[in-house]
Design a protein around this motif. Structure first.
Motif, PDB file in Angstrom:
ATOM      1  N   THR A  15       0.828  -1.197   0.000  1.00 20.67           N
ATOM      2  CA  THR A  15       0.000   0.000   0.000  1.00 20.67           C
ATOM      3  C   THR A  15       0.859   1.242   0.000  1.00 20.67           C
ATOM      4  N   PRO A 225      -2.414   3.974  11.746  1.00 23.17           N
ATOM      5  CA  PRO A 225      -3.802   3.587  11.444  1.00 23.17           C
ATOM      6  C   PRO A 225      -3.927   2.304  10.634  1.00 23.17           C
ATOM      7  N   ILE A 226      -2.931   2.008   9.803  1.00 23.41           N
ATOM      8  CA  ILE A 226      -3.010   0.791   9.016  1.00 23.41           C
ATOM      9  C   ILE A 226      -3.006  -0.446   9.901  1.00 23.41           C
ATOM     10  N   ALA A 229      -6.550  -0.081  12.521  1.00 27.78           N
ATOM     11  CA  ALA A 229      -7.874  -0.219  11.890  1.00 27.78           C
ATOM     12  C   ALA A 229      -8.606  -1.480  12.346  1.00 27.78           C
ATOM     13  N   LYS A 314      -7.124   7.523  14.629  1.00 28.77           N
ATOM     14  CA  LYS A 314      -7.942   7.544  13.425  1.00 28.77           C
ATOM     15  C   LYS A 314      -7.441   8.614  12.464  1.00 28.77           C
ATOM     16  N   PHE A 318      -9.231   8.735   4.851  1.00 29.94           N
ATOM     17  CA  PHE A 318      -9.332   7.284   4.970  1.00 29.94           C
ATOM     18  C   PHE A 318     -10.155   6.708   3.838  1.00 29.94           C
ATOM     19  N   GLY A 323      -9.733   1.247   3.156  1.00 34.34           N
ATOM     20  CA  GLY A 323      -9.303   2.108   4.243  1.00 34.34           C
ATOM     21  C   GLY A 323      -7.953   2.755   4.038  1.00 34.34           C
ATOM     22  N   PHE A 324      -7.228   2.354   2.993  1.00 36.05           N
ATOM     23  CA  PHE A 324      -5.870   2.846   2.825  1.00 36.05           C
ATOM     24  C   PHE A 324      -5.669   3.529   1.477  1.00 36.05           C
ATOM     25  N   CYS A 326      -6.274   6.994   0.598  1.00 41.13           N
ATOM     26  CA  CYS A 326      -6.396   8.449   0.594  1.00 41.13           C
ATOM     27  C   CYS A 326      -5.842   9.004  -0.710  1.00 41.13           C
ATOM     28  N   ASP A 350      -3.059  10.164   6.986  1.00 41.63           N
ATOM     29  CA  ASP A 350      -3.536   8.987   6.256  1.00 41.63           C
ATOM     30  C   ASP A 350      -3.162   7.749   7.058  1.00 41.63           C
ATOM     31  N   SER A 351      -3.036   6.620   6.399  1.00 37.91           N
ATOM     32  CA  SER A 351      -2.823   5.373   7.133  1.00 37.91           C
ATOM     33  C   SER A 351      -1.447   5.258   7.763  1.00 37.91           C
TER      34      SER A 351
END
Length: 370
Positions: A15, A225-226, A229, A314, A318, A323-324, A326, A350-351
């Protein structure tokens, strides 16, 4: 490390390397020491990854070149992996120099701009070793610096001696290791090899004339966040953070050893020469690990303690599906991400990357070193 955790690391790498070029900042050293070693820097030279990249990634598929990156500063995508300024920008401002120009556009800005600031050699997605991203790793970035030193660049020895090198050590090496079927059992030996390579890089920068080098260890990657989550952004992954702490422990040991060698060499030089050294030479570690955790856990004093993030794990930007994503859009141009109302309210952008506010608050912990 269980299989699911390895999958998370693998997904994290692909990612980040394909769409954003993650870099990690962190450390182990106390930030409350070494005030007496400050130099009045004339330039800032930057090496590393996306935590310090200010525009070297020019490829169109990079998220840093897509909306909403850069919405806080400079108001449009600029190649920074954030809504605004990153670690390099705050370091430059604190040192009293303009944010160094990205190496990719050095020929567009001219020699005078170089004389004012320095150069940023960092490329998002890279590591100390090669990753799948076809961009300069740390060794190659230092090669570019060495070529610049030998060229007619307007850089005097005094300029370089009075400069600061900012080195952002990346989590990309570990992500790439696991993404290419590196075993969990072999991870600790691999951490040793990464730290050893970091030390080789730092020694080489020093030999090229930079007296003050500031290196980041790893931040709390398990709090990105990755990785949070799956826990609804409510808790960090402590298994990942335990490997981070091992990296930081080895890095501190290695830097302590090198600094002792440097001190002994300086004492030997002083005793055999009637002239005194104009400035001390030393390597420092930014404790981003603690700085990030202080903000995430809502602890700290002074400016760091003024702002409490309601949901610190968070991200502001997102993806709506994985979810990854952006900055990504579908084939019709529809956004595949959601954006918070105010980036200043979020620590993570972001993540994997902090917001400008996140970097600003974290940086207040580093000023005694820089």
């Amino acid at each position: 490390m269980d299989f699911n955790l390895k999958l998370l690391f693998t997904f994290f790498f692909f990612t980040v390397s394909l769409f954003s070029g993650q870099g990690s900042a962190g450390g182990y050293y106390s930030n409350r020491h070494h005030r007496s070693h400050r130099l009045r820097a004339t330039k800032l030279f930057v090496f590393g990854d996306s935590y310090v990249d200010t525009g070297n990634i020019l490829v169109p598929f990079s998220s840093a070149q897509q909306f909403p990156y850069g919405i806080t500063f400079p108001g449009k995508p600029s190649g920074r992996f954030s809504d605004g300024r990153v670690l390099t920008d705050f370091a430059g401002k604190h040192l009293g120099v303009k944010s160094p120009i990205p190496f990719s556009i050095r020929n567009e800005v001219g020699e005078e701009r170089l004389k004012e600031s320095g150069i940023n050699f960092a490329f998002g997605g890279t590591g100390v070793f090669d990753t799948s991203v076809p961009l300069p790793n740390m060794t190659t970035q230092i090669d570019l610096f060495e070529q610049l030193r030998h060229a007619e660049s307007g850089l005097s020895n005094r300029d370089v001696h009075l400069s600061v090198a900012l080195v952002s050590v990346s989590g990309n090496d570990y992500s790439f290791y696991l993404a290419t079927n590196g075993s969990a059992q072999g991870l600790k030996p691999f951490i040793n090899s990464v730290v050893n390579q970091v030390m080789i890089d730092l020694k080489r920068i020093k030999r090229l004339g930079v007296k003050k080098i500031v290196v980041t260890g790893l931040g709390p990657l398990g709090c990105l966040p990755i990785f949070t989550a799956p826990f609804s952004f409510k808790q960090c992954n402590q298994t990942i953070n335990s490997f981070v702490q091992f990296h930081n422990f080895l890095l501190k040991q290695a830097v302590d050893k090198l600094n002792k060698q440097i001190t002994n060499q300086q004492h030997s030089y002083s005793s055999s020469s009637s002239s005194s050294s104009s400035s001390s030479s030393k390597i420092f570690i930014l404790d981003v690990y603690d700085a990030f955790l202080s903000l995430i856990q809502g602890r700290g004093s002074g400016r760091v303690g003024l702002l409490k993030f309601k949901t610190p794990l968070k991200p502001c930007c997102f993806g709506v599906s994985s979810g990854f994503n952006c900055g990504s859009v579908d084939e019709k141009g529809n956004k595949k991400f959601v954006l918070c109302n105010d980036p200043k309210s979020a620590f993570f952008w972001d993540s994997v990357h902090p917001t400008q506010t996140g970097w600003s608050l974290a940086f207040s912990s580093f000023t005694s070193i820089l």
